[in-house]
Design an enzyme around this catalytic site. Structure first.
Site, PDB file in Angstrom:
ATOM      1  NE  ARG A  36      28.185  63.977  27.385  1.00  0.00           N
ATOM      2  CZ  ARG A  36      28.108  65.284  27.469  1.00  0.00           C
ATOM      3  NH1 ARG A  36      28.862  65.941  28.324  1.00  0.00           N
ATOM      4  NH2 ARG A  36      27.282  65.950  26.707  1.00  0.00           N
ATOM      5  CE  LYS A 198      25.995  73.481  28.373  1.00  0.00           C
ATOM      6  NZ  LYS A 198      26.337  72.198  27.752  1.00  0.00           N
ATOM      7  N   GLY A 355      23.920  66.031  27.943  1.00  0.00           N
ATOM      8  CA  GLY A 355      24.365  65.435  29.201  1.00  0.00           C
ATOM      9  C   GLY A 355      23.280  65.480  30.262  1.00  0.00           C
ATOM     10  N   GLY A 378      24.417  70.491  22.264  1.00  0.00           N
ATOM     11  CA  GLY A 378      24.607  71.512  21.216  1.00  0.00           C
ATOM     12  C   GLY A 378      25.032  70.901  19.888  1.00  0.00           C
TER      13      GLY A 378
HETATM   14  P1  ADP Z   1      21.908  69.443  28.168  1.00  0.00           P
HETATM   15  O1  ADP Z   1      23.084  69.148  29.081  1.00  0.00           O
HETATM   16  O2  ADP Z   1      20.920  68.335  28.159  1.00  0.00           O
HETATM   17  O3  ADP Z   1      22.353  69.866  26.786  1.00  0.00           O
HETATM   18  P2  ADP Z   1      21.710  72.142  29.247  1.00  0.00           P
HETATM   19  O4  ADP Z   1      23.092  71.985  29.784  1.00  0.00           O
HETATM   20  O5  ADP Z   1      21.476  73.148  28.209  1.00  0.00           O
HETATM   21  O6  ADP Z   1      21.130  70.708  28.796  1.00  0.00           O
HETATM   22  O7  ADP Z   1      20.716  72.544  30.443  1.00  0.00           O
HETATM   23  C1  ADP Z   1      20.498  71.748  31.580  1.00  0.00           C
HETATM   24  C2  ADP Z   1      20.298  72.605  32.800  1.00  0.00           C
HETATM   25  O8  ADP Z   1      19.242  73.527  32.600  1.00  0.00           O
HETATM   26  C3  ADP Z   1      19.910  71.792  34.015  1.00  0.00           C
HETATM   27  O9  ADP Z   1      20.924  71.930  34.993  1.00  0.00           O
HETATM   28  C4  ADP Z   1      18.583  72.418  34.473  1.00  0.00           C
HETATM   29  O10 ADP Z   1      18.473  72.535  35.879  1.00  0.00           O
HETATM   30  C5  ADP Z   1      18.664  73.787  33.846  1.00  0.00           C
HETATM   31  N1  ADP Z   1      17.346  74.437  33.716  1.00  0.00           N
HETATM   32  C6  ADP Z   1      16.298  74.066  32.972  1.00  0.00           C
HETATM   33  N2  ADP Z   1      15.249  74.907  33.132  1.00  0.00           N
HETATM   34  C7  ADP Z   1      15.662  75.854  34.014  1.00  0.00           C
HETATM   35  C8  ADP Z   1      15.046  77.021  34.579  1.00  0.00           C
HETATM   36  N3  ADP Z   1      13.792  77.361  34.273  1.00  0.00           N
HETATM   37  N4  ADP Z   1      15.785  77.770  35.433  1.00  0.00           N
HETATM   38  C9  ADP Z   1      17.059  77.415  35.731  1.00  0.00           C
HETATM   39  N5  ADP Z   1      17.692  76.340  35.225  1.00  0.00           N
HETATM   40  C10 ADP Z   1      17.009  75.569  34.377  1.00  0.00           C
HETATM   41 MG    MG Z   2      24.382  70.412  30.226  1.00  0.00          MG
END
Ligand code: ADP
Ligand code: MG
Length: 409
Positions: A36, A198, A355, A378
């Site tokens: 980023r 999330k 991210g 999101g």
């Molecule tokens: P992004 O930043 O790509 O939009 P999110 O912030 O929604 O993605 O989610 C990323 C987080 O989700 C990571 O820190 C990852 O460790 C966590 N995660 C994914 N699967 C699991 C799980 N089964 N249990 C706990 N945390 C998880």
């Molecule tokens: Mg994230």
């Protein structure tokens, strides 16, 4: 899409507020992925050339309106400086008030100050007009370069545009045109992969996404809520039990719209707090009570592989497991490899966003092979859904230079 770009506003010699998204992955106070930051450089370099005084505004995490030391943007000063070949970056310990105005007043042309986390003030997320006006008083022009936060009607996203001439930054421009370019010409079948943690903020997005894609793969912690909704025990997993009804609605909508949902049939479980130990791949019928689901299993991976190989377009947001801790990164990396291979072979177009998703791809050394990487999670999903994002609307409707800029009390 028509909106003002950097060239369309007079920035030369001005104090420019740049809304960025520096909510980057961090561990132990160090930035672990600077995607980023690097993507922000074209905007910063343009403004430096124009001899602007640059004021960077950003949120970090969810401090909920209070000062939380671990959510300070202070560690970003070094990361920004490093990305800019050692350029000195100033820091303001607050984003409004004397600390902010003093820090801005000290800037010389071409210099940059980063102000502290906007979300330390509850008024940021409530979209408070007075707070937006205080922010606006710090500069002459507002540049929105935070596509990933533009699905929120927060003070620094939509509010600022009421008080100052506004334009999209280079990253915003790139995000809007690249995502639109790929998705508007997307060949079917389209597969969307959604995971991450999330759940509550992204689950509702799935309801309309199922009307636009042929396959929807659900993994990560997001899948746990679906497994619970289907009556499975998910042990001590990260799950949002109060979102069960929404998960059921997504499944019903998918049936109506003829969208194939791919959920885990097996998962990798681990002991809470004992990352990487005692992990095992189990069927979703046999998740042990005291354990957490931390990745999707091998049989599920094979199902996803079949789905990917039959697709022409793949969009992905959210890691499939707790990828920061080995061995729960396996499925995320395997899927990234499959998508990379198919993209490089020319059989699919691929977009990944978020991210953490982008950070996971960087760890696997695979980001470069995707057709496009978005900095947004999101916002990226909402944009794909066809929703109008408040931050983009405010750009499109900007009345720069026509004397019609609304000023709220
Ligand atoms: P992004 O930043 O790509 O939009 P999110 O912030 O929604 O993605 O989610 C990323 C987080 O989700 C990571 O820190 C990852 O460790 C966590 N995660 C994914 N699967 C699991 C799980 N089964 N249990 C706990 N945390 C998880
Ligand atoms: Mg994230």
């Amino acid at each position: 899409m028509k909106f003002p770009r950097l060239e369309d506003v007079d920035v030369a010699g001005k104090t420019v507020l740049v809304r960025t998204d520096l909510n980057v992955p961090m561990q132990g106070g160090k930035v672990t992925n600077n995607n980023r930051i690097v993507r922000l450089l074209p905007t910063l370099n343009y403004l430096i050339k124009k001899k602007c005084r640059i004021v960077l505004l950003s949120h970090f995490d969810r401090p909920k309106g209070k000062f939380v030391p671990s959510m300070s943007l202070a560690p970003l000063v070094d990361a920004l400086s490093e990305a800019m070949d050692g350029k000195e970056i100033q820091f303001g310990v607050d984003c409004i008030g004397p600390a902010a105005s003093d820090a801005v007043a000290k800037l010389k042309p071409g210099e940059i100050v980063l102000l502290e986390n906007l979300r330390f003030h509850a008024e940021e997320e409530s979209g408070d007009a007075h707070f937006a006006r205080e922010l606006a008083s710090l500069g002459d022009v507002f540049i929105n370069d935070a596509f990933s936060a533009s699905h929120r009607a927060h003070a620094s996203i939509t509010g600022l545009a009421s008080f100052l001439p506004v334009a999209a930054g280079r990253l915003m421009e790139e995000e809007l045109s690249s995502i639109y370019g790929i998705f508007s010409t997307a060949k079917k079948p389209i597969t969307a992969i959604v995971g991450g943690s999330k759940v509550s903020t992204k689950l509702e997005l799935l309801e309309s996404l199922v009307g636009r894609v042929d396959n929807l793969v659900i993994g990560g912690a997001m899948a746990n809520t679906f497994l619970l909704a289907q009556g499975h025990n998910v042990g001590k997993s990260l799950v949002e039990a109060n979102m069960k009804a929404t998960a059921k609605r997504v499944l019903e909508m998918a049936k109506k719209k003829n969208c194939n949902i791919v959920l885990p049939v097996d998962v990798v479980v681990g002991e809470p707090g004992l990352s990487g130990q005692g992990n095992a791949c189990v069927s979703i019928e046999h998740i042990p009570h005291g354990m957490m689901v931390l990745d999707i299993g091998n049989a599920t991976l094979r199902n996803i592989g079949v789905c990917l190989r039959e697709s022409k377009t793949v969009i992905w947001n959210g890691p499939m497991g707790l990828f920061e801790t080995r061995p729960f990164d396996v499925s995320t990396i395997m899927i990234a490899r499959e998508i990379s291979t198919l993209t490089a072979g020319g059989t699919i177009k691929s977009i990944a966003g978020g991210g953490d998703t982008v950070a996971a791809l960087a760890i696997a050394g695979l980001g470069e092979t995707f057709s496009y990487l978005s900095t947004a999670g999101g916002a990226f999903l909402e944009y794909l859904e066809g929703k109008t994002l408040p931050g983009i609307t405010m750009l499109i409707e900007a009345k720069n230079g026509t004397g019609k800029i609304k000023v709220h009390a």
